[in-house]
Design an enzyme around this catalytic site. Sequence first.
Site, short mmCIF file in Angstrom:
data_model
loop_
_atom_site.label_atom_id
_atom_site.label_comp_id
_atom_site.label_asym_id
_atom_site.label_seq_id
_atom_site.Cartn_x
_atom_site.Cartn_y
_atom_site.Cartn_z
N ARG A 91 0.77 -1.13 -0.05
CA ARG A 91 -0.11 0.19 0.09
C ARG A 91 0.74 1.44 -0.05
NH1 ARG A 91 0.59 3.64 2.89
NH2 ARG A 91 0.11 2.71 4.84
N LEU B 70 10.99 14.28 1.08
CA LEU B 70 10.78 15.41 1.83
C LEU B 70 11.61 15.28 3.24
CD1 LEU B 70 9.05 17.99 2.48
CD2 LEU B 70 7.35 16.65 3.78
N SER C 100 9.57 15.66 11.41
CA SER C 100 8.39 16.13 11.93
C SER C 100 8.46 17.81 11.49
CB SER C 100 8.02 16.11 13.41
OG SER C 100 7.90 14.64 13.74
N ILE D 114 13.24 7.28 2.61
CA ILE D 114 12.52 7.68 1.31
C ILE D 114 11.86 6.05 0.83
CG2 ILE D 114 12.31 8.63 -0.68
CD1 ILE D 114 12.76 10.39 1.80
N GLU E 257 4.42 9.91 7.31
CA GLU E 257 3.22 10.88 7.03
C GLU E 257 2.58 11.41 8.16
OE1 GLU E 257 1.65 11.37 4.17
OE2 GLU E 257 2.79 9.64 2.76
P1 FAD Z 1 11.14 13.25 14.58
O1 FAD Z 1 10.54 14.26 13.73
O2 FAD Z 1 12.55 13.35 15.20
O3 FAD Z 1 10.24 12.79 15.72
C1 FAD Z 1 10.80 11.92 16.81
C2 FAD Z 1 9.54 11.89 17.93
O4 FAD Z 1 9.49 13.35 18.37
C3 FAD Z 1 8.41 11.63 17.42
O5 FAD Z 1 7.61 10.73 18.45
C4 FAD Z 1 7.51 12.79 17.35
O6 FAD Z 1 6.03 12.53 17.35
C5 FAD Z 1 7.96 13.42 18.21
N1 FAD Z 1 7.72 14.92 18.00
C6 FAD Z 1 8.65 15.64 17.04
N2 FAD Z 1 8.22 16.99 16.94
C7 FAD Z 1 7.08 16.99 18.09
C8 FAD Z 1 6.67 18.36 18.58
N3 FAD Z 1 6.85 19.51 18.08
N4 FAD Z 1 5.75 17.96 19.65
C9 FAD Z 1 5.67 16.69 20.16
N5 FAD Z 1 6.29 15.50 19.74
C10 FAD Z 1 7.31 15.79 18.77
N6 FAD Z 1 9.58 10.50 4.27
C11 FAD Z 1 9.38 11.20 3.26
O7 FAD Z 1 9.89 12.20 2.75
N7 FAD Z 1 9.28 10.18 1.95
C12 FAD Z 1 9.11 8.86 2.08
O8 FAD Z 1 8.62 8.07 1.25
C13 FAD Z 1 9.12 8.50 3.38
N8 FAD Z 1 8.85 7.00 3.55
C14 FAD Z 1 9.01 6.56 4.92
C15 FAD Z 1 9.19 5.14 4.86
C16 FAD Z 1 9.29 4.40 6.27
C17 FAD Z 1 9.33 3.12 6.65
C18 FAD Z 1 9.56 5.28 7.41
C19 FAD Z 1 9.59 4.76 8.82
C20 FAD Z 1 9.50 6.72 7.40
C21 FAD Z 1 9.50 7.26 6.03
N9 FAD Z 1 9.48 8.66 5.89
C22 FAD Z 1 9.40 9.23 4.57
C23 FAD Z 1 9.92 9.54 6.87
C24 FAD Z 1 8.73 9.88 8.03
O9 FAD Z 1 7.76 10.70 7.41
C25 FAD Z 1 9.37 10.61 9.18
O10 FAD Z 1 10.16 9.51 9.86
C26 FAD Z 1 8.46 11.17 10.16
O11 FAD Z 1 8.13 12.36 9.73
C27 FAD Z 1 8.92 11.57 11.50
O12 FAD Z 1 10.02 12.15 11.43
P2 FAD Z 1 11.56 11.61 12.30
O13 FAD Z 1 11.77 10.22 12.03
O14 FAD Z 1 12.49 12.31 11.92
O15 FAD Z 1 10.94 11.73 13.74
#
Ligand code: FAD
Length: 390
Positions: A95, A136, A143, A168, A369
């Site tokens: 998916r 992205l 985040s 990605i 997402e």
């Molecule tokens: P962080 O942003 O570092 O967050 C870590 C923790 O802190 C989380 O629990 C979060 O909820 C918390 N946190 C962060 N900010 C706040 C806040 N302001 N207040 C409270 N809590 C907070 N990205 C793409 O661009 N394209 C893709 O195709 C894609 N595919 C993916 C596929 C997989 C298998 C995975 C695991 C990830 C993928 N991603 C992709 C990335 C995904 O979108 C990010 O992992 C996600 O946005 C979270 O970012 P991070 O892992 O850096 O966590």
Amino acid sequence: SDLFQAPDYYQVDDLLTDEHKLIRDTAREWVKKNLSPIIEEYAQRAEFPKELINGLAEVGAFGSYIPEEYGGAGLDQISYGLIMQELERGDSGIRSTASVQSSLVMGPIYNYGTEAQRQKYLPKLASGEWMGSFGLTEPNHGSNPGGMETKFKDMGDHYLLNGAKMWISNAPICDVAVVWAKNEEGRIHGLIVERGMEGFSTPETHNKWSLRASITGELIFDNVKVPKENLLPNKSGLGAPLLCLDSARYGIAWGAIGAAMDCYDTALRYAKERTQFGKPIGQFQLQQKKLAEMITEITKAQLLTWRLGVLKNEGRATSAQISMAKRNNVDMALKIAREARQVLGAMGISGEYSIMRHAMNLESVITYEGTHDVHLLITGLDITGLNAFK
Ligand code: FAD
């Protein structure tokens, strides 16, 4: 349909048109016949099943709602959701591939691209001849994508792109990547980067315990010369990638129901067949509580998502409404996967059944997402008008 035994408890089927049901059943049948029999082995080997690409294109999983003149399936939003639901009944990783191709690659090219870009890329992406990825997230910005460091410079006859994207989906196999980067003024734009451009590489990310049948990697840009005609001209700023995410998140809200239904269906059947202490375990109250709560939560999620689909068809669904459905439904599915796994006892951890794979997959779905936390903060901001992000 005898393809799948779990009841549609509130007859949500009555809310669907004959066309919706036909599309849903076609996807369901394809998943049952072509995806489910092979997916466990691919997941165990941590390999993406390329052999499914043609079939995915045929069931309308690539560009479900992109008009037919560009090779898309030209369907409405509920049909798109139902296709995602059926795919995720099979596997969240497959998916994911469809979500990326449809909402995150074809979506921005269709919505923000020129006519020439639409003609060049959309038909090949719809047929699966080309696979796409969406860049992205960066090593230092997940985040908070607005903090991105990937940047491009106007060199007169081309752009020079530098930076790196991480986590990605589809990166190692993509032919084209829609990449979000800042120009010299710090404004975010989308660029179409093509495989073969000098300085562009896509190393694979190994050792995942989740979405193992979906390939994940990095996008690395080392002085990549991007032709000027590869910039998406019709929208810029952080809102551009976020609108793509709205569409993907909407599909995920439906998809998560599929994973939950598969776990529930498996657990229900197992509970009626497995005997302990001389009775089917489904006769014990503790197991009935698990199963009854599962179908209750699935039914609530179905109604939430159906209504969201109607709003989306009418162009009225807000980003905050989509956040609520993504967050609720993925959390619901992950909890059901964990409970269903327990209903199966030791068998629950075996690849003989799909439950453990769903549970592990959903650990990514609850993070990507927009994380579970971030979607809650979006609801919080929407209802209070107060921003808790920063
Ligand atoms: P962080 O942003 O570092 O967050 C870590 C923790 O802190 C989380 O629990 C979060 O909820 C918390 N946190 C962060 N900010 C706040 C806040 N302001 N207040 C409270 N809590 C907070 N990205 C793409 O661009 N394209 C893709 O195709 C894609 N595919 C993916 C596929 C997989 C298998 C995975 C695991 C990830 C993928 N991603 C992709 C990335 C995904 O979108 C990010 O992992 C996600 O946005 C979270 O970012 P991070 O892992 O850096 O966590």
